[in-house]
Scaffold this motif. Structure first.
Motif, PDB file in Angstrom:
ATOM      1  N   CYS A 148       0.841  -1.185   0.000  1.00 27.27           N
ATOM      2  CA  CYS A 148       0.000   0.000   0.000  1.00 27.27           C
ATOM      3  C   CYS A 148       0.883   1.243   0.000  1.00 27.27           C
ATOM      4  CB  CYS A 148      -0.900  -0.012   1.238  1.00 27.27           C
ATOM      5  SG  CYS A 148      -1.885   1.487   1.431  1.00 27.27           S
ATOM      6  N   PRO A 149       0.662   2.171  -0.939  1.00 26.30           N
ATOM      7  CA  PRO A 149       1.480   3.387  -0.967  1.00 26.30           C
ATOM      8  C   PRO A 149       1.155   4.358   0.162  1.00 26.30           C
ATOM      9  CG  PRO A 149      -0.180   3.467  -2.681  1.00 26.30           C
ATOM     10  CD  PRO A 149      -0.278   2.114  -2.054  1.00 26.30           C
ATOM     11  N   ASP A 150       0.002   4.198   0.818  1.00 26.33           N
ATOM     12  CA  ASP A 150      -0.363   5.098   1.919  1.00 26.33           C
ATOM     13  C   ASP A 150       0.232   4.665   3.254  1.00 26.33           C
ATOM     14  OD1 ASP A 150      -1.760   6.859   0.367  1.00 26.33           O
ATOM     15  OD2 ASP A 150      -3.722   6.328   1.131  1.00 26.33           O
ATOM     16  N   CYS A 151       0.033   3.381   3.626  1.00 24.70           N
ATOM     17  CA  CYS A 151       0.462   2.942   4.957  1.00 24.70           C
ATOM     18  C   CYS A 151       1.601   1.938   4.938  1.00 24.70           C
ATOM     19  CB  CYS A 151      -0.723   2.359   5.719  1.00 24.70           C
ATOM     20  SG  CYS A 151      -1.263   0.740   5.116  1.00 24.70           S
ATOM     21  N   GLY A 152       1.923   1.400   3.748  1.00 25.30           N
ATOM     22  CA  GLY A 152       3.021   0.439   3.645  1.00 25.30           C
ATOM     23  C   GLY A 152       2.633  -0.987   3.955  1.00 25.30           C
ATOM     24  N   GLY A 153       1.343  -1.260   4.176  1.00 23.14           N
ATOM     25  CA  GLY A 153       0.897  -2.622   4.470  1.00 23.14           C
ATOM     26  C   GLY A 153       1.150  -3.551   3.292  1.00 23.14           C
ATOM     27  N   LEU A 154       1.575  -4.795   3.586  1.00 22.52           N
ATOM     28  CA  LEU A 154       1.847  -5.784   2.552  1.00 22.52           C
ATOM     29  C   LEU A 154       0.643  -6.693   2.365  1.00 22.52           C
ATOM     30  CD1 LEU A 154       5.506  -6.767   3.462  1.00 22.52           C
ATOM     31  CD2 LEU A 154       4.755  -5.329   1.582  1.00 22.52           C
ATOM     32  N   HIS A 155       0.371  -7.046   1.094  1.00 26.43           N
ATOM     33  CA  HIS A 155      -0.806  -7.847   0.754  1.00 26.43           C
ATOM     34  C   HIS A 155      -0.468  -8.851  -0.337  1.00 26.43           C
ATOM     35  CE1 HIS A 155      -3.224  -5.070   3.091  1.00 26.43           C
ATOM     36  NE2 HIS A 155      -2.584  -4.092   2.469  1.00 26.43           N
ATOM     37  N   GLU A 156      -1.284  -9.890  -0.436  1.00 29.37           N
ATOM     38  CA  GLU A 156      -1.124 -10.884  -1.489  1.00 29.37           C
ATOM     39  C   GLU A 156      -1.471 -10.245  -2.833  1.00 29.37           C
ATOM     40  OE1 GLU A 156       0.191 -13.851  -1.046  1.00 29.37           O
ATOM     41  OE2 GLU A 156       0.345 -13.484   1.100  1.00 29.37           O
ATOM     42  N   ASP A 157      -1.097 -10.920  -3.917  1.00 28.87           N
ATOM     43  CA  ASP A 157      -1.312 -10.384  -5.265  1.00 28.87           C
ATOM     44  C   ASP A 157      -2.773 -10.169  -5.631  1.00 28.87           C
ATOM     45  OD1 ASP A 157       1.327 -10.061  -5.963  1.00 28.87           O
ATOM     46  OD2 ASP A 157       1.505 -12.087  -6.784  1.00 28.87           O
ATOM     47  N   ASP A 158      -3.692 -10.884  -4.995  1.00 22.91           N
ATOM     48  CA  ASP A 158      -5.107 -10.748  -5.350  1.00 22.91           C
ATOM     49  C   ASP A 158      -5.829  -9.650  -4.560  1.00 22.91           C
ATOM     50  OD1 ASP A 158      -5.012 -12.094  -2.941  1.00 22.91           O
ATOM     51  OD2 ASP A 158      -6.543 -13.559  -3.471  1.00 22.91           O
ATOM     52  N   ALA A 159      -5.104  -8.918  -3.718  1.00 21.43           N
ATOM     53  CA  ALA A 159      -5.721  -7.850  -2.914  1.00 21.43           C
ATOM     54  C   ALA A 159      -6.224  -6.723  -3.809  1.00 21.43           C
ATOM     55  CB  ALA A 159      -4.714  -7.297  -1.919  1.00 21.43           C
ATOM     56  N   ARG A 160      -7.385  -6.191  -3.467  1.00 23.20           N
ATOM     57  CA  ARG A 160      -7.962  -5.070  -4.213  1.00 23.20           C
ATOM     58  C   ARG A 160      -8.092  -3.826  -3.332  1.00 23.20           C
ATOM     59  NH1 ARG A 160      -9.301  -6.907  -9.069  1.00 23.20           N
ATOM     60  NH2 ARG A 160      -9.995  -9.040  -9.303  1.00 23.20           N
ATOM     61  N   THR A 161      -8.075  -4.019  -2.029  1.00 20.19           N
ATOM     62  CA  THR A 161      -8.178  -2.936  -1.054  1.00 20.19           C
ATOM     63  C   THR A 161      -7.194  -3.217   0.074  1.00 20.19           C
ATOM     64  OG1 THR A 161     -10.533  -2.711  -1.534  1.00 20.19           O
ATOM     65  CG2 THR A 161      -9.766  -1.720   0.500  1.00 20.19           C
ATOM     66  N   CYS A 162      -6.574  -2.186   0.623  1.00 21.89           N
ATOM     67  CA  CYS A 162      -5.671  -2.363   1.758  1.00 21.89           C
ATOM     68  C   CYS A 162      -6.485  -2.723   2.990  1.00 21.89           C
ATOM     69  CB  CYS A 162      -4.862  -1.095   1.994  1.00 21.89           C
ATOM     70  SG  CYS A 162      -3.751  -1.207   3.412  1.00 21.89           S
ATOM     71  N   SER A 163      -6.148  -3.834   3.614  1.00 14.16           N
ATOM     72  CA  SER A 163      -6.881  -4.257   4.808  1.00 14.16           C
ATOM     73  C   SER A 163      -6.438  -3.477   6.052  1.00 14.16           C
ATOM     74  CB  SER A 163      -6.699  -5.759   5.037  1.00 14.16           C
ATOM     75  OG  SER A 163      -5.326  -6.061   5.218  1.00 14.16           O
ATOM     76  N   VAL A 164      -5.367  -2.702   5.947  1.00 16.67           N
ATOM     77  CA  VAL A 164      -4.878  -1.915   7.081  1.00 16.67           C
ATOM     78  C   VAL A 164      -5.566  -0.548   7.133  1.00 16.67           C
ATOM     79  CG1 VAL A 164      -2.834  -0.879   8.150  1.00 16.67           C
ATOM     80  CG2 VAL A 164      -2.648  -3.097   7.006  1.00 16.67           C
ATOM     81  N   CYS A 165      -5.544   0.178   6.003  1.00 16.75           N
ATOM     82  CA  CYS A 165      -6.072   1.550   6.017  1.00 16.75           C
ATOM     83  C   CYS A 165      -7.266   1.762   5.082  1.00 16.75           C
ATOM     84  CB  CYS A 165      -4.973   2.548   5.677  1.00 16.75           C
ATOM     85  SG  CYS A 165      -4.406   2.474   3.958  1.00 16.75           S
ATOM     86  N   GLY A 166      -7.608   0.757   4.261  1.00 17.23           N
ATOM     87  CA  GLY A 166      -8.755   0.882   3.369  1.00 17.23           C
ATOM     88  C   GLY A 166      -8.457   1.524   2.035  1.00 17.23           C
ATOM     89  N   TRP A 167      -7.170   1.808   1.736  1.00 20.77           N
ATOM     90  CA  TRP A 167      -6.796   2.436   0.468  1.00 20.77           C
ATOM     91  C   TRP A 167      -7.158   1.540  -0.701  1.00 20.77           C
ATOM     92  CZ3 TRP A 167      -3.467   0.758  -3.344  1.00 20.77           C
ATOM     93  CH2 TRP A 167      -3.145   1.693  -4.328  1.00 20.77           C
ATOM     94  N   ARG A 168      -7.539   2.148  -1.820  1.00 23.92           N
ATOM     95  CA  ARG A 168      -7.817   1.443  -3.073  1.00 23.92           C
ATOM     96  C   ARG A 168      -7.084   2.133  -4.197  1.00 23.92           C
ATOM     97  NH1 ARG A 168     -14.287   0.518  -2.841  1.00 23.92           N
ATOM     98  NH2 ARG A 168     -14.055  -1.689  -2.404  1.00 23.92           N
ATOM     99  N   PRO A 169      -6.604   1.371  -5.196  1.00 25.13           N
ATOM    100  CA  PRO A 169      -5.953   2.016  -6.341  1.00 25.13           C
ATOM    101  C   PRO A 169      -6.940   2.902  -7.079  1.00 25.13           C
ATOM    102  CG  PRO A 169      -5.717  -0.380  -6.448  1.00 25.13           C
ATOM    103  CD  PRO A 169      -6.629  -0.072  -5.313  1.00 25.13           C
ATOM    104  N   GLU A 170      -6.443   4.019  -7.582  1.00 25.06           N
ATOM    105  CA  GLU A 170      -7.277   4.925  -8.373  1.00 25.06           C
ATOM    106  C   GLU A 170      -7.465   4.336  -9.758  1.00 25.06           C
ATOM    107  OE1 GLU A 170      -5.454   8.743  -8.498  1.00 25.06           O
ATOM    108  OE2 GLU A 170      -5.393   8.898  -6.332  1.00 25.06           O
ATOM    109  N   THR A 171      -8.625   4.551 -10.315  1.00 26.43           N
ATOM    110  CA  THR A 171      -8.851   4.155 -11.692  1.00 26.43           C
ATOM    111  C   THR A 171      -9.050   5.415 -12.513  1.00 26.43           C
ATOM    112  OG1 THR A 171     -11.208   3.908 -11.258  1.00 26.43           O
ATOM    113  CG2 THR A 171      -9.857   1.941 -11.105  1.00 26.43           C
TER     114      THR A 171
END
Length: 62
Positions: free
Chosen positions: A37-60
């Motif tokens: 996650c570019p906002d909080c730095g949380g690490l996620h698996e490749d299938d993640a669509r939303t950060c489970s730490v801060c709720g960030w989502r990629p912009e479209t």
């Protein structure tokens, strides 16, 4: 409903870029073969669509 980028969008992006603003959509970063996650730095698996730490989502782009 999403629409295709218009020539005006490109002109506006150039205007912002020339003044030091980031005009590209924010996307996941990569770290240790995982999405980061570019906002909080949380690490996620490749299938993640939303950060489970801060709720960030990629912009479209429109």
């Amino acid at each position: 409903m999403a629409s295709a980028p218009s020539p005006d969008d490109d002109l506006f992006d150039q205007f912002l870029s020339a003044r030091g603003h980031d005009s590209e959509p924010t996307r996941w970063e990569e770290s240790y073969n995982k999405k980061q996650c570019p906002d909080c730095g949380g690490l996620h698996e490749d299938d993640a669509r939303t950060c489970s730490v801060c709720g960030w989502r990629p912009e479209t782009r429109r």
